[in-house]
Structures are given as C-alpha cells and as structure tokens.
Design a protein around this motif. Structure first.
Motif, short mmCIF file in Angstrom:
data_model
loop_
_atom_site.label_atom_id
_atom_site.label_comp_id
_atom_site.label_asym_id
_atom_site.label_seq_id
_atom_site.Cartn_x
_atom_site.Cartn_y
_atom_site.Cartn_z
N THR A 80 0.83 -1.21 0.00
CA THR A 80 0.00 0.00 0.00
C THR A 80 0.86 1.26 0.00
N SER A 81 2.17 1.10 0.16
CA SER A 81 3.12 2.22 0.11
C SER A 81 3.91 2.16 -1.19
N ARG A 108 -5.24 -9.13 -0.71
CA ARG A 108 -6.10 -9.73 0.31
C ARG A 108 -7.56 -9.50 -0.06
N HIS A 109 -8.37 -10.53 0.20
CA HIS A 109 -9.80 -10.45 -0.09
C HIS A 109 -10.57 -10.32 1.22
N ASP A 110 -11.11 -9.14 1.45
CA ASP A 110 -11.97 -8.90 2.61
C ASP A 110 -13.40 -8.68 2.13
N PHE A 111 -14.33 -9.40 2.74
CA PHE A 111 -15.74 -9.28 2.38
C PHE A 111 -16.38 -8.14 3.16
N ARG A 112 -17.06 -7.26 2.45
CA ARG A 112 -17.76 -6.14 3.09
C ARG A 112 -19.05 -5.84 2.33
N ILE A 113 -20.12 -5.63 3.04
CA ILE A 113 -21.35 -5.16 2.41
C ILE A 113 -21.08 -3.76 1.85
N THR A 114 -21.45 -3.55 0.61
CA THR A 114 -21.04 -2.33 -0.10
C THR A 114 -21.43 -1.06 0.64
N THR A 115 -22.62 -1.01 1.21
CA THR A 115 -23.06 0.21 1.87
C THR A 115 -22.33 0.46 3.19
N ASP A 121 -11.64 2.03 3.83
CA ASP A 121 -11.71 0.65 3.34
C ASP A 121 -11.45 0.59 1.83
N TRP A 122 -12.15 1.46 1.11
CA TRP A 122 -12.03 1.46 -0.35
C TRP A 122 -10.59 1.76 -0.78
N HIS A 123 -10.03 2.84 -0.26
CA HIS A 123 -8.69 3.25 -0.67
C HIS A 123 -7.66 2.19 -0.29
N HIS A 124 -7.83 1.56 0.87
CA HIS A 124 -6.89 0.52 1.30
C HIS A 124 -6.97 -0.70 0.38
N ASP A 125 -8.20 -1.14 0.07
CA ASP A 125 -8.36 -2.32 -0.76
C ASP A 125 -7.81 -2.11 -2.17
N ILE A 126 -8.01 -0.93 -2.73
CA ILE A 126 -7.48 -0.63 -4.06
C ILE A 126 -5.96 -0.55 -4.02
N ALA A 127 -5.42 0.08 -2.99
CA ALA A 127 -3.96 0.18 -2.86
C ALA A 127 -3.33 -1.19 -2.72
N SER A 131 -2.93 -0.91 -6.77
CA SER A 131 -1.91 0.13 -6.89
C SER A 131 -0.52 -0.41 -6.59
N GLY A 132 -0.41 -1.30 -5.61
CA GLY A 132 0.89 -1.87 -5.28
C GLY A 132 1.50 -2.60 -6.46
N ALA A 133 0.69 -3.33 -7.21
CA ALA A 133 1.20 -4.02 -8.40
C ALA A 133 1.70 -3.03 -9.43
#
Length: 265
Positions: A80-81, A108-115, A121-127, A131-133
């Motif tokens: 994420t950095s 990592r795959h974390d399950f979350r109800i979208t609402t 959460d969003w920025h971390h999951d995308i990073a 983004s890391g790749a």
C-alpha cells in the motif's frame, strides 16, 4: 536486450534449474501462493527475494528453501506504500545484481457489504490489490528490460466475474487484468513479457480465516466456489513459474484462468 543463453544456462536447464542465475521478486511471499512460488523458483535454482509485511513467516519460508538449489533472501514490503514497492525492487537488485522476474502476488480479499464500506476501506483495498502491483511494476520495468525479463501479475477469478460483498476487491482484480493488457501492448516492441494468472479458490491461510459480514448471504459468497473444491496453492504456483520461464517465451499479454474449471461453464 534479452539475456543471451550460455553453456552454463544449458547445463542448468538439463539439471532442472531453469532459473539458475536469474533473480526473482515475489510480493506477498509469506504464505499461500506467494510462499509456494518462492519454493518453486528456488527449486529451479533461482535467486529469490521474498517480500511481505510478515517477517516471521518470511523467515520460515526462507528456512524451508535452505536445501534447494536456489537462494532466498527476504525483506519488508507493504504494497500500500509506493515507496516500499520501489524499495523492494531496489533491494532485490542490490541483493542479486539484477532483476529477471517480478511476481505481483500481494493482495487480500476482505468481504464487506457495499453500503458499509468506508472511504478508508475502499482506498486501502485498491492500494493493496491494484496500486501496489502498478508501483512495483513501474519500478521493476527498467531492470526487466535490461534483463529481458517478465512480469507475472496475480489477479483472481474476481478479475473476470463479480463477487458478492467484494466491490473494491473485484474492481481491483479487474484492474490487474487491465494493467496486464495495457503493459503487454505498451511493450510489444521490447523483450519484456507481461502475463496474468487468475486463480480460483485456494486452500490458504486466508481462505481458512474468511470473515463474513453479518447479514451476508452465504449462498451468494459460495457462487465463486469451484465444484472440485479448493485448489492447492502449489498447483497454481506451477502455472506462475511456467509463465515466468523460457518455456513460455511466446506467451505475452495472456490471462490464465487457474480455477479447476469454475469459469468454463
């Protein structure tokens, strides 16, 4: 320019060491698919830099490779950095003098109800999952061009279909597929190869600790499960290592589904 073959290379190949003299960076290497890939590259004589946040587990992975023909070193990486992504590439080159293969496996795959998904959460999951790749590939490409090397990105079947309670993860894995195709086209006129593996469910520590959100429909989650059950991570690692090898020298820009037939139907 691609590295030229030599007598030493031919001897290494005949001795079952196709990665002898080659340097490989594997992200997310402390367990599961990443750890299995490290062991396979080391078994093939490769010099592997295993990177992850969990140094204790990395040490265990390196120890498990002690009797293999290759060499394994390891170090810190939080993908994420962007700075740590660049530092991991630099550490690999410092350790082995070159970089021939990048395996972008961290995620990592974390399950979350979208609402219920927060901004963080969003920025971390995308990073973590996309983004890391990108930043690791960006730092690695000059070295890979010099070595005639390649990138193997790890996405998921979520890069080809929707997964419930996984909006950020699914978006990121579709992004990995798109990133692979974009780089493949951009570097058509070079020696660099870029490919992607999309695994289905694997029997890994992450799969054994799934945290399902309250109120989630378990049947929707299980729609992504293959009829043949969870795969062994080492079987998926075999495909990763194949794509990184000279046996796949004609494979560029491909998206390989390794899912026990899940997407065939």
């Amino acid at each position: 320019m691609p590295r030229e073959s030599s007598v030493e290379d031919d001897l290494a190949m005949s001795n079952g060491q196709p990665f002898a003299g080659r340097s490989i960076l594997v992200t997310g290497a402390s367990s599961g698919l990443g750890a299995a890939a490290v062991r396979r590259f080391a078994a093939g004589g490769g010099q592997v830099y295993a990177a992850s946040r969990d140094q204790e587990r990395l040490a265990a992975v390196a120890k498990s490779c002690a009797d293999l023909p290759g060499a394994v070193r390891y170090g810190q990486l939080d993908v994420t950095s962007a700075d740590e992504c660049r530092a991991a590439v630099a550490a690999t080159v410092d350790a082995f003098g070159r970089l021939d293969v990048l395996v972008n496996n961290a995620g990592r795959h974390d399950f979350r109800i979208t609402t219920d998904v927060t901004d963080d959460d969003w920025h971390h999951d995308i990073a973590l999952n996309l983004s890391g790749a990108f930043f690791t590939a960006q730092a690695a490409i000059p070295h890979l061009l010099e070595a005639g090397g390649n990138i193997v990105n790890v996405a998921s079947v979520a890069g080809a279909m929707g997964e419930a309670y996984s909006a950020a993860y699914t978006a990121a894995k579709h992004g990995i597929v798109g990133l692979t195709k974009a780089l493949a086209v951009e570097y058509l006129d070079s020696s660099l190869r870029v490919n992607c593996v999309c695994p289905g469910g694997m029997d890994t520590p992450q799969a054994q600790t799934i945290d399902v959100p309250e109120g989630a429909d378990w049947e929707l989650i299980m729609r992504v499960a293959a009829k043949r059950g969870l795969m062994d991570a080492d079987d998926v690692a075999a495909v990763v290592v194949f794509l990184a090898s000279d046996d796949a020298k004609a494979v560029h820009g491909s998206i390989q589904y390794v899912d026990a037939g899940h997407l065939a139907g």
